[in-house]
Design a protein around this motif. Sequence first.
Motif, PDB file in Angstrom:
ATOM      1  N   LYS A   1     -18.294  68.777  34.633  1.00  0.00           N
ATOM      2  CA  LYS A   1     -18.851  67.857  33.635  1.00  0.00           C
ATOM      3  C   LYS A   1     -17.835  67.558  32.550  1.00  0.00           C
ATOM      4  O   LYS A   1     -17.743  66.422  32.061  1.00  0.00           O
ATOM      5  CB  LYS A   1     -20.122  68.470  33.025  1.00  0.00           C
ATOM      6  N   ASN A   2     -17.055  68.562  32.156  1.00  0.00           N
ATOM      7  CA  ASN A   2     -16.087  68.389  31.082  1.00  0.00           C
ATOM      8  C   ASN A   2     -14.719  67.955  31.573  1.00  0.00           C
ATOM      9  O   ASN A   2     -13.800  67.802  30.774  1.00  0.00           O
ATOM     10  CB  ASN A   2     -15.961  69.692  30.285  1.00  0.00           C
ATOM     11  N   THR A   3     -14.560  67.790  32.881  1.00  0.00           N
ATOM     12  CA  THR A   3     -13.272  67.400  33.439  1.00  0.00           C
ATOM     13  C   THR A   3     -13.316  65.995  34.029  1.00  0.00           C
ATOM     14  O   THR A   3     -12.348  65.249  33.950  1.00  0.00           O
ATOM     15  CB  THR A   3     -12.837  68.395  34.535  1.00  0.00           C
ATOM     16  N   GLN A   4     -14.438  65.618  34.612  1.00  0.00           N
ATOM     17  CA  GLN A   4     -14.531  64.354  35.340  1.00  0.00           C
ATOM     18  C   GLN A   4     -14.402  63.148  34.421  1.00  0.00           C
ATOM     19  O   GLN A   4     -14.606  63.231  33.207  1.00  0.00           O
ATOM     20  CB  GLN A   4     -15.866  64.285  36.077  1.00  0.00           C
ATOM     21  N   PHE A   5     -14.037  62.023  35.034  1.00  0.00           N
ATOM     22  CA  PHE A   5     -14.021  60.746  34.328  1.00  0.00           C
ATOM     23  C   PHE A   5     -15.457  60.206  34.316  1.00  0.00           C
ATOM     24  O   PHE A   5     -16.120  60.170  35.351  1.00  0.00           O
ATOM     25  CB  PHE A   5     -13.089  59.764  35.037  1.00  0.00           C
ATOM     26  N   SER A   6     -15.906  59.780  33.150  1.00  0.00           N
ATOM     27  CA  SER A   6     -17.304  59.357  33.017  1.00  0.00           C
ATOM     28  C   SER A   6     -17.627  58.158  33.903  1.00  0.00           C
ATOM     29  O   SER A   6     -18.774  57.986  34.326  1.00  0.00           O
ATOM     30  CB  SER A   6     -17.624  59.033  31.549  1.00  0.00           C
ATOM     31  N   ASP A   7     -16.620  57.307  34.188  1.00  0.00           N
ATOM     32  CA  ASP A   7     -16.872  56.141  35.025  1.00  0.00           C
ATOM     33  C   ASP A   7     -16.637  56.432  36.509  1.00  0.00           C
ATOM     34  O   ASP A   7     -16.728  55.524  37.339  1.00  0.00           O
ATOM     35  CB  ASP A   7     -16.033  54.945  34.574  1.00  0.00           C
TER      36      ASP A   7
ATOM     37  N   ARG B   1       0.023  66.372  25.203  1.00  0.00           N
ATOM     38  CA  ARG B   1      -0.695  67.385  24.439  1.00  0.00           C
ATOM     39  C   ARG B   1      -1.837  67.949  25.279  1.00  0.00           C
ATOM     40  O   ARG B   1      -2.279  67.337  26.253  1.00  0.00           O
ATOM     41  CB  ARG B   1      -1.253  66.807  23.135  1.00  0.00           C
ATOM     42  N   ASN B   2      -2.303  69.104  24.870  1.00  0.00           N
ATOM     43  CA  ASN B   2      -3.389  69.755  25.584  1.00  0.00           C
ATOM     44  C   ASN B   2      -4.551  69.978  24.630  1.00  0.00           C
ATOM     45  O   ASN B   2      -4.351  70.332  23.471  1.00  0.00           O
ATOM     46  CB  ASN B   2      -2.914  71.103  26.146  1.00  0.00           C
ATOM     47  N   ALA B   3      -5.765  69.753  25.113  1.00  0.00           N
ATOM     48  CA  ALA B   3      -6.971  70.025  24.340  1.00  0.00           C
ATOM     49  C   ALA B   3      -7.938  70.795  25.225  1.00  0.00           C
ATOM     50  O   ALA B   3      -7.953  70.611  26.446  1.00  0.00           O
ATOM     51  CB  ALA B   3      -7.611  68.726  23.857  1.00  0.00           C
ATOM     52  N   ALA B   4      -8.702  71.662  24.617  1.00  0.00           N
ATOM     53  CA  ALA B   4      -9.622  72.500  25.379  1.00  0.00           C
ATOM     54  C   ALA B   4     -10.822  71.685  25.840  1.00  0.00           C
ATOM     55  O   ALA B   4     -11.720  71.399  25.058  1.00  0.00           O
ATOM     56  CB  ALA B   4     -10.081  73.688  24.538  1.00  0.00           C
TER      57      ALA B   4
ATOM     58  N   GLY C   1     -11.272  64.114  31.317  1.00  0.00           N
ATOM     59  CA  GLY C   1     -11.620  62.749  31.692  1.00  0.00           C
ATOM     60  C   GLY C   1     -11.917  61.879  30.489  1.00  0.00           C
ATOM     61  O   GLY C   1     -11.504  60.712  30.422  1.00  0.00           O
ATOM     62  N   ASN C   2     -12.625  62.444  29.504  1.00  0.00           N
ATOM     63  CA  ASN C   2     -12.936  61.683  28.293  1.00  0.00           C
ATOM     64  C   ASN C   2     -11.675  61.358  27.507  1.00  0.00           C
ATOM     65  O   ASN C   2     -11.507  60.249  26.988  1.00  0.00           O
ATOM     66  CB  ASN C   2     -13.913  62.468  27.413  1.00  0.00           C
ATOM     67  N   VAL C   3     -10.758  62.351  27.395  1.00  0.00           N
ATOM     68  CA  VAL C   3      -9.505  62.108  26.681  1.00  0.00           C
ATOM     69  C   VAL C   3      -8.682  61.056  27.411  1.00  0.00           C
ATOM     70  O   VAL C   3      -8.141  60.128  26.800  1.00  0.00           O
ATOM     71  CB  VAL C   3      -8.699  63.415  26.535  1.00  0.00           C
ATOM     72  N   SER C   4      -8.585  61.182  28.727  1.00  0.00           N
ATOM     73  CA  SER C   4      -7.794  60.228  29.502  1.00  0.00           C
ATOM     74  C   SER C   4      -8.368  58.824  29.388  1.00  0.00           C
ATOM     75  O   SER C   4      -7.619  57.846  29.204  1.00  0.00           O
ATOM     76  CB  SER C   4      -7.745  60.659  30.971  1.00  0.00           C
TER      77      SER C   4
ATOM     78  N   VAL D   1      -3.918  70.432  20.625  1.00  0.00           N
ATOM     79  CA  VAL D   1      -4.556  69.606  19.599  1.00  0.00           C
ATOM     80  C   VAL D   1      -6.065  69.817  19.653  1.00  0.00           C
ATOM     81  O   VAL D   1      -6.615  70.286  20.645  1.00  0.00           O
ATOM     82  CB  VAL D   1      -4.241  68.102  19.781  1.00  0.00           C
ATOM     83  N   ASP D   2      -6.695  69.464  18.562  1.00  0.00           N
ATOM     84  CA  ASP D   2      -8.155  69.531  18.485  1.00  0.00           C
ATOM     85  C   ASP D   2      -8.748  68.366  19.289  1.00  0.00           C
ATOM     86  O   ASP D   2      -8.403  67.203  19.063  1.00  0.00           O
ATOM     87  CB  ASP D   2      -8.601  69.450  17.028  1.00  0.00           C
ATOM     88  N   LEU D   3      -9.632  68.683  20.232  1.00  0.00           N
ATOM     89  CA  LEU D   3     -10.197  67.674  21.135  1.00  0.00           C
ATOM     90  C   LEU D   3     -10.839  66.525  20.381  1.00  0.00           C
ATOM     91  O   LEU D   3     -10.562  65.345  20.647  1.00  0.00           O
ATOM     92  CB  LEU D   3     -11.221  68.348  22.063  1.00  0.00           C
ATOM     93  N   TRP D   4     -11.709  66.843  19.424  1.00  0.00           N
ATOM     94  CA  TRP D   4     -12.483  65.797  18.760  1.00  0.00           C
ATOM     95  C   TRP D   4     -11.616  64.973  17.822  1.00  0.00           C
ATOM     96  O   TRP D   4     -11.805  63.753  17.703  1.00  0.00           O
ATOM     97  CB  TRP D   4     -13.656  66.416  18.013  1.00  0.00           C
ATOM     98  N   LYS D   5     -10.651  65.598  17.149  1.00  0.00           N
ATOM     99  CA  LYS D   5      -9.752  64.838  16.279  1.00  0.00           C
ATOM    100  C   LYS D   5      -8.892  63.880  17.097  1.00  0.00           C
ATOM    101  O   LYS D   5      -8.616  62.749  16.671  1.00  0.00           O
ATOM    102  CB  LYS D   5      -8.873  65.789  15.470  1.00  0.00           C
ATOM    103  N   PHE D   6      -8.463  64.331  18.270  1.00  0.00           N
ATOM    104  CA  PHE D   6      -7.625  63.486  19.113  1.00  0.00           C
ATOM    105  C   PHE D   6      -8.414  62.278  19.619  1.00  0.00           C
ATOM    106  O   PHE D   6      -7.945  61.134  19.558  1.00  0.00           O
ATOM    107  CB  PHE D   6      -7.070  64.303  20.271  1.00  0.00           C
ATOM    108  N   ILE D   7      -9.628  62.520  20.114  1.00  0.00           N
ATOM    109  CA  ILE D   7     -10.454  61.411  20.604  1.00  0.00           C
ATOM    110  C   ILE D   7     -10.802  60.450  19.465  1.00  0.00           C
ATOM    111  O   ILE D   7     -10.778  59.215  19.642  1.00  0.00           O
ATOM    112  CB  ILE D   7     -11.731  61.948  21.278  1.00  0.00           C
ATOM    113  N   LYS D   8     -11.095  60.984  18.288  1.00  0.00           N
ATOM    114  CA  LYS D   8     -11.403  60.128  17.141  1.00  0.00           C
ATOM    115  C   LYS D   8     -10.208  59.237  16.804  1.00  0.00           C
ATOM    116  O   LYS D   8     -10.372  58.031  16.518  1.00  0.00           O
ATOM    117  CB  LYS D   8     -11.774  61.003  15.939  1.00  0.00           C
ATOM    118  N   LEU D   9      -9.003  59.800  16.845  1.00  0.00           N
ATOM    119  CA  LEU D   9      -7.805  59.005  16.564  1.00  0.00           C
ATOM    120  C   LEU D   9      -7.606  57.917  17.614  1.00  0.00           C
ATOM    121  O   LEU D   9      -7.300  56.768  17.281  1.00  0.00           O
ATOM    122  CB  LEU D   9      -6.579  59.911  16.514  1.00  0.00           C
ATOM    123  N   LEU D  10      -7.774  58.272  18.887  1.00  0.00           N
ATOM    124  CA  LEU D  10      -7.597  57.290  19.961  1.00  0.00           C
ATOM    125  C   LEU D  10      -8.579  56.133  19.810  1.00  0.00           C
ATOM    126  O   LEU D  10      -8.209  54.961  19.982  1.00  0.00           O
ATOM    127  CB  LEU D  10      -7.780  57.967  21.316  1.00  0.00           C
ATOM    128  N   ASN D  11      -9.831  56.449  19.480  1.00  0.00           N
ATOM    129  CA  ASN D  11     -10.838  55.399  19.299  1.00  0.00           C
ATOM    130  C   ASN D  11     -10.520  54.535  18.075  1.00  0.00           C
ATOM    131  O   ASN D  11     -10.736  53.311  18.090  1.00  0.00           O
ATOM    132  CB  ASN D  11     -12.222  56.019  19.164  1.00  0.00           C
TER     133      ASN D  11
END
Length: 429
Positions: free
Chosen positions: A62-68, A351-354, A358-361, A411-421
């Motif tokens: 669930k935490n690895t797959q691509f949502s689409d 970078r690596n996030a815990a 899929g969501n980060v990618s 890196v922090d997962l949520w901070k990284f995704i927030k920056l990308l968005n």
Amino acid sequence: MAEDIYGIIGGGPSGIGLAKSFKQNGIPFEVIEQEGDFGGVWNFGTGAGRVYESTHLISSKKNTQFSDYPMPDDYPVYPNHRLFLAYLRDMARHFGLYEHARFGSRVEAVQPEGRRWRVTTTDGVEKRYAGLFVATGLQREPRTPSYPGGFRGTSLHAADYLGADILRGKRVLVVGGGNSGCDIAVDATAVAKTVHHSTRRPYHYMPKFVDGRPTQDWLMDLPRRFADRNELWAHVGEVLKLVGCDPSDYGLPKPDYGVDQSHPIMNSLVLHHIAHGDIVAKPDVRELQGDSVLFADGSRAEVDVIVYATGYRMSCPFLPEGLVTWRGLRPELFAAIFHPDHETLCFVGTRNAAGGFGNVSNACSAMLSAYVHAMERQTPSFRVVREMCRGPGPDLGQDHFLRSDRHDIEVDLWKFIKLLNFLRTKLEG
């Protein structure tokens, strides 16, 4: 023409994610991959492969797959490397990426020519691209420590470890406390004569399941219950104690840092085997002494095989010397992606996030698709983002983690995704 398309160097998970987004957004591209198929580090037994027989995901599907493109329903919670490789290739087929890939082509040299890039590959092909996206991954060049003395037995890095047969009947030392080191030490217990496991520092350990759920799924839901970060991680520590993951209960030194300050060790078996005497925990190696090893606490162990699970460094030998500035193990890039001076050169997966791959990618790839469209039109928002790329880097939570080579890329997962968005929204504005 090749010079009107974008080159993606690397056909691993990050390269696949970016290619998928480019395909969906009508951006012409070519994936340049040195192996014969997609997969990157998941290509078992190849030069790029970094997996072994017992490798499974340490993050849940669930935490690895691509949502689409979710993993199949019949996949287990933690798929093995063969299932995950099949998933990556199925996704590449589903999104029509194979027709845009050039396999068996290792990049030998890259040279800037104005805004474009001339790329030379081992198959004798030379092409120019409108831009380059380097997706060669974090696990390229094995890192092996140097100790005083010498060793007469067999030494190998985890990069060359394919399975436990090489350890059968041997006195084994595994050096390195990360996820691979723990996995290989556990592997060895089934076949080796003795198993010692050396780590430089104390570690926190997490099981694969908590409260009947995959641990990362459980962790992802906790912020809804705790408004305060300190309370949240205090609760996590209490739960890990209850489920038998307090290292001090096994005679191991207690970490002097928080659970959230390091990349998690997800392993339900290593502490079990330590408790049963199948694995003997040791501190750092002090000296190699022929057929034995001296440890930092003064103890010794007779050893036939040493496996160094001591990590990797990024490596981009095809880039001109001086093109990228390196700080330790990582290139100096804005948002871990953008070259400060070359707007047509970007990096993916530095970078690596815990958790949440899929969501980060998807977030990173969608942002880069917006970046390409804005760059081609040279929009005002693109110029604003490029000006940001020349300034100080954003806070990705990196200062919260341990000071170590390994955590230099965390890196922090949520901070990284927030920056990308945020960057995507800015570029699309």
